[in-house]
Design an enzyme around this catalytic site. Structure first.
Site, PDB file in Angstrom:
ATOM      1  N   ASP A 229      32.894  32.754  24.000  1.00 35.71           N
ATOM      2  CA  ASP A 229      32.205  33.413  22.801  1.00 35.71           C
ATOM      3  C   ASP A 229      31.991  34.747  22.867  1.00 35.71           C
ATOM      4  O   ASP A 229      31.290  35.163  24.008  1.00 35.71           O
ATOM      5  CB  ASP A 229      31.074  32.535  22.602  1.00 35.71           C
ATOM      6  CG  ASP A 229      30.425  32.648  21.217  1.00 35.71           C
ATOM      7  OD1 ASP A 229      31.005  32.586  20.195  1.00 35.71           O
ATOM      8  OD2 ASP A 229      29.062  33.260  21.043  1.00 35.71           O
ATOM      9  N   GLU A 281      39.539  28.219  41.554  1.00 32.27           N
ATOM     10  CA  GLU A 281      39.431  27.277  42.299  1.00 32.27           C
ATOM     11  C   GLU A 281      39.847  25.863  42.115  1.00 32.27           C
ATOM     12  O   GLU A 281      39.957  24.707  42.802  1.00 32.27           O
ATOM     13  CB  GLU A 281      37.969  26.849  42.533  1.00 32.27           C
ATOM     14  CG  GLU A 281      37.010  28.258  43.207  1.00 32.27           C
ATOM     15  CD  GLU A 281      35.490  28.038  42.889  1.00 32.27           C
ATOM     16  OE1 GLU A 281      34.973  26.758  42.475  1.00 32.27           O
ATOM     17  OE2 GLU A 281      34.840  28.996  43.218  1.00 32.27           O
TER      18      GLU A 281
HETATM   19  C1  BGC Z   1      31.017  32.480  16.911  1.00 28.75           C
HETATM   20  C2  BGC Z   1      30.087  32.203  15.895  1.00 28.75           C
HETATM   21  C3  BGC Z   1      28.489  32.619  16.330  1.00 28.75           C
HETATM   22  C4  BGC Z   1      28.661  33.880  17.412  1.00 28.75           C
HETATM   23  C5  BGC Z   1      27.336  33.964  17.827  1.00 28.75           C
HETATM   24  C6  BGC Z   1      30.988  33.814  17.311  1.00 28.75           C
HETATM   25  O1  BGC Z   1      31.702  34.677  17.477  1.00 28.75           O
HETATM   26  O2  BGC Z   1      32.301  31.942  16.600  1.00 28.75           O
HETATM   27  O3  BGC Z   1      30.282  31.284  15.131  1.00 28.75           O
HETATM   28  O4  BGC Z   1      27.665  32.778  15.286  1.00 28.75           O
HETATM   29  O5  BGC Z   1      29.714  33.967  18.161  1.00 28.75           O
HETATM   30  O6  BGC Z   1      27.348  32.946  19.081  1.00 28.75           O
END
Ligand code: BGC
Length: 565
Positions: A229, A281
């Site tokens: 993310d 790993e």
């Molecule tokens: C996720 C979102 C989230 C954000 C913060 C993103 O890009 O896909 O849904 O709100 O990251 O974690």
């Protein structure tokens, strides 16, 4: 796990150029992700196993046979970790456990075992840019006061102005308003997302060690890969603090040189090189896909000694225009090839307006996808959206690389624009002072049956209400119907598995209004973006997104074919 056994050649050609062989290779177990079809499960809205109206891991387990019937390769679970769910789980309070509303670690282990038994791989989400404000580290930081070691795991600074009551910089957060929040003792902390999502300090050894522990924890439990993310946000340069004139995050395409204080900095890659050593790993090495920048710099995250793959979000913001599509897919394929990776195509996900609604918006709509799901009344022409969505799904599945599907697109679910305002539950709605409705319209629970309090999603009404139109779109309503969107996806995915034998991609001489290209073994994709029917060459039709008549490809239709020689 061996689900496929075949030889892949990597061969890419670009328009006007002689095809170049980029090398032949075996598609080994460790390379499974290069052409995988991955189905995104937004856990909260997929299936509820315990009757509380919120989706959970037992619900996912109960629907695995359905997922297998789609002929996908893997599932990606959005965060299911302990969390106050202010941002649907992207606010993590404990990285190595399961949110009780979503189940238990035992449920997770069962899910992994069952996926593997059925030949499905499993990807989980890693939220490394920030924690929840309920994470023990942040609670400790609040208690410990300014300049304490506990504050150093986050990004605390003094404010500006005579009374330090102005934020340290003018940066905006993703969900609207300032990226800084003031705490009781007067200091400010940085949060690129919601104020309940404080940003971590990635220069801190604890932060790095903790994340490596997390990667091992889930890898040891058998996960096959990670979706990373907000990958481009981890490295920050806050000395000295500089304003950016409000550019971040919505004018981020201007920030393409690696020098912005918080966005896509060059040093971020050192972090991912360390992660890759951990992922390697394991045997096979764990896969990873970055959610990162949208321009060509995305492929820096995909280098073999980093994450391996990076989302190709480029299709999300394209209008219905053949030249833009041709240019975009050709350049993305070529850029990925040059970087030694493959594209990771996406038409919908939990953050954007569902593509069948998006594609029906009136011409000229500003298609900044990250801002589109603002609720629209009346709905656009969904018949047109549905036709275009099928055509572009087939086009996407014909491209080399991997494709990510978002739950419910295989049912033709539209965006739900008119949810009751009092039920909206996403940070954009809250932080914009209830002026931007945010992302919930794409997160409405999946309808499994045509009846029941939430159309089979739960034994009670779901956390968001479904419109009555979801009855006819439910899995049970579509299952036995050969022409349904569900069976169209199944046929397309099974055909893709048979046809997609390598990474060859050769754009064809253009017929006006048509995007055509051929793939290895000589099959072709033709997508008609024009308003007229187009005569096809003598060919054996493999699959089409709408019926063809007398060898003519109708508007807004894709066909896969093999020419008769
Ligand atoms: C996720 C979102 C989230 C954000 C913060 C993103 O890009 O896909 O849904 O709100 O990251 O974690």
């Amino acid at each position: 796990m061996h689900r496929r056994n075949r030889t892949n050649s990597v061969l890419v050609s670009i328009a006007g150029a002689t095809p170049q062989v980029a090398g032949r290779r075996e598609l080994s177990d460790g390379d499974w992700w290069r052409d995988a079809v991955v189905y995104q499960i937004y856990v909260r809205s997929f299936a509820d196993g315990n009757g509380d109206g919120v989706g959970d891991l037992p619900g996912v387990i109960s629907r695995l046979e359905y997922l297998r019937s789609l002929d996908i390769d893997a599932i990606w679970l959005t965060p299911f970790y302990p969390s106050p769910l202010v941002d649907g789980g992207y606010d993590v309070a404990d990285y190595r456990n399961v949110e009780p509303r979503f189940g238990t670690l035992e449920d997770f282990d069962t899910l992994v075992a069952e996926c593997h038994r059925l030949g499905l791989r499993i990807i989980v989400d890693i939220v490394a840019n920030h924690t929840s404000d309920q994470h023990p580290w942040f609670q400790e930081a609040l208690r410990s006061g300014p300049n304490s070691p506990a504050r150093d795991r986050y990004i605390f600074r003094d404010g500006r102005g005579a009374h330090s009551d102005l934020p340290p910089t003018d940066w905006n957060s993703w969900f609207s308003a300032s990226a800084w929040e003031r705490v009781e003792d007067g200091q400010w902390y940085l949060h690129l997302f919601d104020r309940t999502q404080p940003d971590l300090n990635w220069d801190h050894a604890d932060v790095q060690a903790n994340l490596e522990r997390t990667l091992r924890f889930w890898s040891d439990r058998g996960v096959d890969g990670f979706r990373v993310d907000a990958a481009h946000g981890l490295a920050k340069d806050l000395s000295p603090l500089r304003d950016d004139g409000g550019r971040y995050p919505f004018r981020r395409h201007e920030l393409v040189d690696g020098t912005h204080p918080v966005y896509d900095r060059d040093e971020v890659h050192e972090i991912f090189r360390r992660w890759r050593r951990v992922l390697n790993e394991y045997d096979p090495p764990r896969a990873a896909v970055a959610e990162a920048v949208e321009g060509p710099r995305r492929n820096l995250y995909a280098r073999a000694d980093e994450l391996g793959q990076s989302f190709t979000f480029n299709l999300l913001g394209l209008g219905w225009d053949v030249d833009t599509w041709r240019h975009t897919v050709t350049s993305c394929v070529e850029e990925a090839r040059a970087a030694g990776t493959t594209c990771t195509w996406v038409l919908s996900n939990h953050d954007v307006m569902r593509h069948m609604t998006r594609l029906a918006l009136p011409d000229g709509t500003d298609l900044d996808v990250w801002k589109l799901n603002e609720g629209r009344d009346p709905l656009p022409d969904l018949e047109l959206g549905s036709r275009r969505a099928r055509a572009l799904t087939l086009l996407m599945l014909a491209l080399p690389g991997s494709a990510y599907l978002y739950q419910g697109e295989e049912l033709g679910l539209p965006e739900v624009p008119d949810l009751p305002r009092e039920l909206l539950d996403n940070p954009t709605w809250d932080r914009s002072g209830h002026t931007r409705v945010g992302t919930d319209g794409a997160r409405v629970p999946i309808p499994w049956t045509p009846h029941g309090p939430s159309y089979g999603f739960s034994s009670v009404p779901g956390w968001l209400p479904q419109p009555a139109s979801f009855a006819a779109l439910s899995v049970a309503a579509q299952d036995g119907c050969p022409d349904s969107t569900l069976n169209f996806y199944r046929t397309a995915l099974t055909s893709r598995r048979r046809l997609n034998v390598d990474e060859q991609f050769t754009p064809s001489e253009s017929v006006e209004g048509v995007l055509a290209f051929s793939r290895g073994n000589g099959w072709e994709n033709w997508t008609n973006f024009s308003e007229q029917g187009v005569s096809l060459p003598p060919a054996h039709v493999l699959l089409s997104s709408a019926p063809l008549r007398d060898g003519v490809l109708p508007p807004a239709t894709t066909v896969w074919l093999r020419r008769q020689r």
